[in-house]
Design an enzyme around this catalytic site. Structure first.
Site, PDB file in Angstrom:
ATOM      1  N   ALA A  88       0.704  -1.536  -0.268  1.00 38.62           N
ATOM      2  CA  ALA A  88      -0.114  -0.176  -0.414  1.00 38.62           C
ATOM      3  C   ALA A  88       0.949   1.062   0.170  1.00 38.62           C
ATOM      4  O   ALA A  88       0.211   2.459  -0.034  1.00 38.62           O
ATOM      5  CB  ALA A  88      -0.914   0.169   1.223  1.00 38.62           C
ATOM      6  N   SER A 143      -4.201 -10.854 -13.027  1.00 37.82           N
ATOM      7  CA  SER A 143      -3.687  -9.706 -13.657  1.00 37.82           C
ATOM      8  C   SER A 143      -4.215 -10.119 -14.777  1.00 37.82           C
ATOM      9  O   SER A 143      -3.701 -11.571 -15.182  1.00 37.82           O
ATOM     10  CB  SER A 143      -2.049  -8.921 -13.570  1.00 37.82           C
ATOM     11  OG  SER A 143      -1.600  -8.671 -14.840  1.00 37.82           O
ATOM     12  N   THR A 154       2.052   2.740  -2.593  1.00 40.09           N
ATOM     13  CA  THR A 154       2.255   3.463  -3.620  1.00 40.09           C
ATOM     14  C   THR A 154       0.902   2.848  -4.887  1.00 40.09           C
ATOM     15  O   THR A 154       0.363   1.333  -4.438  1.00 40.09           O
ATOM     16  CB  THR A 154       3.726   3.018  -4.316  1.00 40.09           C
ATOM     17  OG1 THR A 154       3.390   3.506  -5.817  1.00 40.09           O
ATOM     18  CG2 THR A 154       3.982   1.990  -5.151  1.00 40.09           C
ATOM     19  N   GLY A 155       0.964   3.136  -5.659  1.00 38.51           N
ATOM     20  CA  GLY A 155       0.458   2.680  -6.647  1.00 38.51           C
ATOM     21  C   GLY A 155      -1.082   2.452  -6.793  1.00 38.51           C
ATOM     22  O   GLY A 155      -1.791   3.204  -6.157  1.00 38.51           O
ATOM     23  N   ILE A 156      -1.570   0.909  -7.183  1.00 40.16           N
ATOM     24  CA  ILE A 156      -3.247   0.686  -6.853  1.00 40.16           C
ATOM     25  C   ILE A 156      -3.422   0.469  -5.323  1.00 40.16           C
ATOM     26  O   ILE A 156      -4.255   0.630  -4.394  1.00 40.16           O
ATOM     27  CB  ILE A 156      -3.498  -0.475  -7.224  1.00 40.16           C
ATOM     28  CG1 ILE A 156      -3.264  -0.265  -8.824  1.00 40.16           C
ATOM     29  CG2 ILE A 156      -4.888  -1.422  -7.164  1.00 40.16           C
ATOM     30  CD1 ILE A 156      -3.694  -1.712  -9.819  1.00 40.16           C
ATOM     31  N   TYR A 216       6.379 -13.480 -14.031  1.00 39.23           N
ATOM     32  CA  TYR A 216       5.748 -12.473 -14.307  1.00 39.23           C
ATOM     33  C   TYR A 216       3.649 -13.467 -14.286  1.00 39.23           C
ATOM     34  O   TYR A 216       3.007 -13.484 -13.587  1.00 39.23           O
ATOM     35  CB  TYR A 216       5.270 -11.109 -14.607  1.00 39.23           C
ATOM     36  CG  TYR A 216       4.570 -10.258 -14.331  1.00 39.23           C
ATOM     37  CD1 TYR A 216       4.131 -10.046 -12.598  1.00 39.23           C
ATOM     38  CD2 TYR A 216       3.054 -10.104 -14.883  1.00 39.23           C
ATOM     39  CE1 TYR A 216       2.688  -8.816 -12.518  1.00 39.23           C
ATOM     40  CE2 TYR A 216       2.266  -9.007 -14.167  1.00 39.23           C
ATOM     41  CZ  TYR A 216       2.262  -8.826 -13.108  1.00 39.23           C
ATOM     42  OH  TYR A 216       1.069  -7.659 -12.991  1.00 39.23           O
TER      43      TYR A 216
HETATM   44  N1  LIG Z   1      -0.001  -1.961 -12.905  1.00 39.89           N
HETATM   45  C1  LIG Z   1      -0.945  -2.606 -13.839  1.00 39.89           C
HETATM   46  O1  LIG Z   1      -0.837  -2.496 -14.916  1.00 39.89           O
HETATM   47  C2  LIG Z   1      -0.639  -4.140 -13.129  1.00 39.89           C
HETATM   48  C3  LIG Z   1      -1.669  -4.647 -14.611  1.00 39.89           C
HETATM   49  C4  LIG Z   1      -2.012  -5.958 -13.712  1.00 39.89           C
HETATM   50  C5  LIG Z   1      -1.512  -6.513 -12.464  1.00 39.89           C
HETATM   51  N2  LIG Z   1      -0.993  -5.231 -11.759  1.00 39.89           N
HETATM   52  C6  LIG Z   1      -1.280  -6.155 -10.299  1.00 39.89           C
HETATM   53  O2  LIG Z   1      -1.595  -4.663  -9.448  1.00 39.89           O
HETATM   54  C7  LIG Z   1      -0.483  -5.056  -8.012  1.00 39.89           C
HETATM   55  C8  LIG Z   1      -0.441  -3.678  -7.476  1.00 39.89           C
HETATM   56  O3  LIG Z   1       0.636  -3.062  -8.617  1.00 39.89           O
HETATM   57  P1  LIG Z   1       0.916  -1.543  -8.923  1.00 39.89           P
HETATM   58  O4  LIG Z   1       0.870  -1.547 -10.938  1.00 39.89           O
HETATM   59  O5  LIG Z   1       0.304  -0.728  -8.264  1.00 39.89           O
HETATM   60  O6  LIG Z   1       2.556  -1.500  -8.460  1.00 39.89           O
HETATM   61  P2  LIG Z   1       3.690  -1.030  -7.650  1.00 39.89           P
HETATM   62  O7  LIG Z   1       3.416   0.855  -7.668  1.00 39.89           O
HETATM   63  O8  LIG Z   1       5.036  -1.048  -8.117  1.00 39.89           O
HETATM   64  O9  LIG Z   1       2.991  -0.666  -5.961  1.00 39.89           O
HETATM   65  C9  LIG Z   1       3.611  -2.390  -6.006  1.00 39.89           C
HETATM   66  C10 LIG Z   1       3.633  -2.392  -4.161  1.00 39.89           C
HETATM   67  O10 LIG Z   1       4.819  -4.082  -3.611  1.00 39.89           O
HETATM   68  C11 LIG Z   1       4.840  -3.760  -3.190  1.00 39.89           C
HETATM   69  N3  LIG Z   1       6.029  -5.185  -2.928  1.00 39.89           N
HETATM   70  C12 LIG Z   1       6.445  -4.542  -3.691  1.00 39.89           C
HETATM   71  N4  LIG Z   1       7.513  -6.369  -3.758  1.00 39.89           N
HETATM   72  C13 LIG Z   1       7.204  -6.097  -2.154  1.00 39.89           C
HETATM   73  C14 LIG Z   1       7.992  -7.225  -1.219  1.00 39.89           C
HETATM   74  N5  LIG Z   1       8.895  -7.913  -1.654  1.00 39.89           N
HETATM   75  N6  LIG Z   1       7.069  -7.452  -0.274  1.00 39.89           N
HETATM   76  C15 LIG Z   1       6.440  -6.947   0.390  1.00 39.89           C
HETATM   77  N7  LIG Z   1       5.638  -5.491  -0.970  1.00 39.89           N
HETATM   78  C16 LIG Z   1       5.750  -5.316  -2.166  1.00 39.89           C
HETATM   79  C17 LIG Z   1       5.807  -2.242  -3.276  1.00 39.89           C
HETATM   80  O11 LIG Z   1       6.463  -1.618  -2.251  1.00 39.89           O
HETATM   81  P3  LIG Z   1       7.907  -0.985  -2.286  1.00 39.89           P
HETATM   82  O12 LIG Z   1       6.896  -0.024  -2.383  1.00 39.89           O
HETATM   83  O13 LIG Z   1       8.327  -1.149  -1.074  1.00 39.89           O
HETATM   84  O14 LIG Z   1       8.629  -1.324  -3.450  1.00 39.89           O
HETATM   85  C18 LIG Z   1       4.523  -1.423  -3.879  1.00 39.89           C
HETATM   86  O15 LIG Z   1       3.857  -1.372  -2.839  1.00 39.89           O
HETATM   87  C19 LIG Z   1       0.350  -5.838  -8.217  1.00 39.89           C
HETATM   88  O16 LIG Z   1       0.197  -6.718  -7.869  1.00 39.89           O
HETATM   89  C20 LIG Z   1       0.217  -5.872  -9.747  1.00 39.89           C
HETATM   90  O17 LIG Z   1       1.080  -7.128 -10.564  1.00 39.89           O
HETATM   91  C21 LIG Z   1      -0.709  -3.859 -11.425  1.00 39.89           C
END
Ligand SMILES: NC(=O)c1ccc[n+]([C@@H]2O[C@H](COP(=O)([O-])OP(=O)(O)OC[C@H]3O[C@@H](n4cnc5c(N)ncnc54)[C@H](OP(=O)(O)O)[C@@H]3O)[C@@H](O)[C@H]2O)c1
Length: 289
Positions: free
Chosen positions: A19, A146, A21-23, A173
């Protein structure tokens, strides 16, 4: 506290992974604005603090707190679950949101990085919190998968125990996201009648940091179509958390509607095998670490 139309989640407790960043950030904020108390389970306090401050400012209350969680390390996952369980709080909503794409290598426990973090880490966290979820029913587990799962023809049980092979990490992935969909469906079968329902979803293609680890020149190829904002990207998660009927437990969502995943993602024998292997793996890790 009684819920009201503007605060439907008053008195409810949620835990959102990733939580910072991002979604996940938008999800946590929206849940808090609707009255929930939200645990932000994230690896970095420094990256999570601004989100907690933002939630406090917007809600006017201490509606969020940080729980340390590194999903690449089973010790951290166990410590995170223990801290939550020791709080004595109920758990009404678990959002398995954290995820990475393109990070290469192995987790601390020796699993391919995407599979280990995106699937196995959440498998262990959910398992450790499951009795509390059941005791808090009605409750929900929402897993952010995803549509990339469509690119995974199968799960290679040997490959998930080796370092990432592909250059971009996109292949691995996809497998991790197939595992997310299978996990959510199998969890629903196991929780049938418990009052805990589960949902997996595709959030859309969203402008976040998710591709940060993919080599720079390749990133534009992954973002060819129009990107959603994180606010738009959190909508399907929030739909599953708040509105999806319990009768749709175990299903896969996109654009806030039930959607068919691939045939492979509907293979209940594969889902059961993934569950069995995941349970064995986390038990083994528990013994040796
Ligand atoms: N963006 C897209 O287009 C998209 C599409 C399909 C699915 N998704 C899915 O949506 C979800 C959220 O992704 P997002 O797009 O919001 O990406 P994001 O902005 O990169 O956010 C990812 C989050 O996951 C955390 N994270 C990564 N590695 C971790 C670990 N080892 N332990 C705990 N937390 C960890 C990050 O923490 P840090 O801040 O510490 O790095 C960050 O808070 C993911 O499951 C992703 O696969 C995204």
């Amino acid at each position: 506290m009684q819920s009201s139309p503007s605060q439907p989640l008053a008195g409810r407790i949620a835990l959102v992974t990733g939580a910072s960043t991002g979604i996940g950030r938008v999800t946590a904020r929206q849940l808090a604005l609707q009255g929930a108390h939200v645990y932000l389970a994230c690896r970095s306090e420094a990256r999570t603090r601004p989100v907690i401050d933002e939630i406090q400012r917007l809600t006017g209350r201490a509606a969020a707190e940080w729980l340390e969680l590194d999903l690449a390390d089973s010790r951290s996952i166990r410590a995170c679950a223990s801290r939550f369980l020791d709080s004595g709080q109920p758990l009404h909503l678990l959002v398995n949101n954290a995820g990475l794409a393109g990070a290469r290598g192995l987790t601390r426990d020796g699993f391919e990085m995407a599979f280990g973090v995106n699937h196995l880490g959440h498998f262990l966290l959910t398992d450790l919190l499951l009795e509390r979820l059941k005791a808090s029913a009605p409750a929900r587990v929402v897993t952010v998968a995803s549509r990339a799962h469509r690119r995974a023809p199968a799960i290679d049980w040997n490959a998930v125990r080796r370092p990432t092979r592909s250059l971009t990490g996109v292949r691995e992935y996809a497998v991790s996201k197939l595992a997310n969909v299978l996990f959510s469906a199998e969890l629903a079968r196991r929780l049938d009648g418990s009052g805990v329902s589960t949902y997996a979803l595709h959030p859309g293609v969203v402008d976040t940091e998710v591709w940060r680890a993919v080599p720079g020149p390749l990133r534009p190829l992954l973002k060819l179509r129009g990107l959603l904002t994180p606010e738009e990207g959190a909508r399907t998660t929030l739909h599953c958390a708040l509105h999806a009927p319990a009768s749709e437990s175990g299903l896969y969502y996109a654009r806030s509607a039930v959607t068919a995943p691939t045939d492979r993602a509907c293979d209940f024998r594969l889902a059961a095998e993934l569950w069995r292997r995941s349970a064995e793996w986390v038990a083994d890790i528990g013994q040796y670490r």
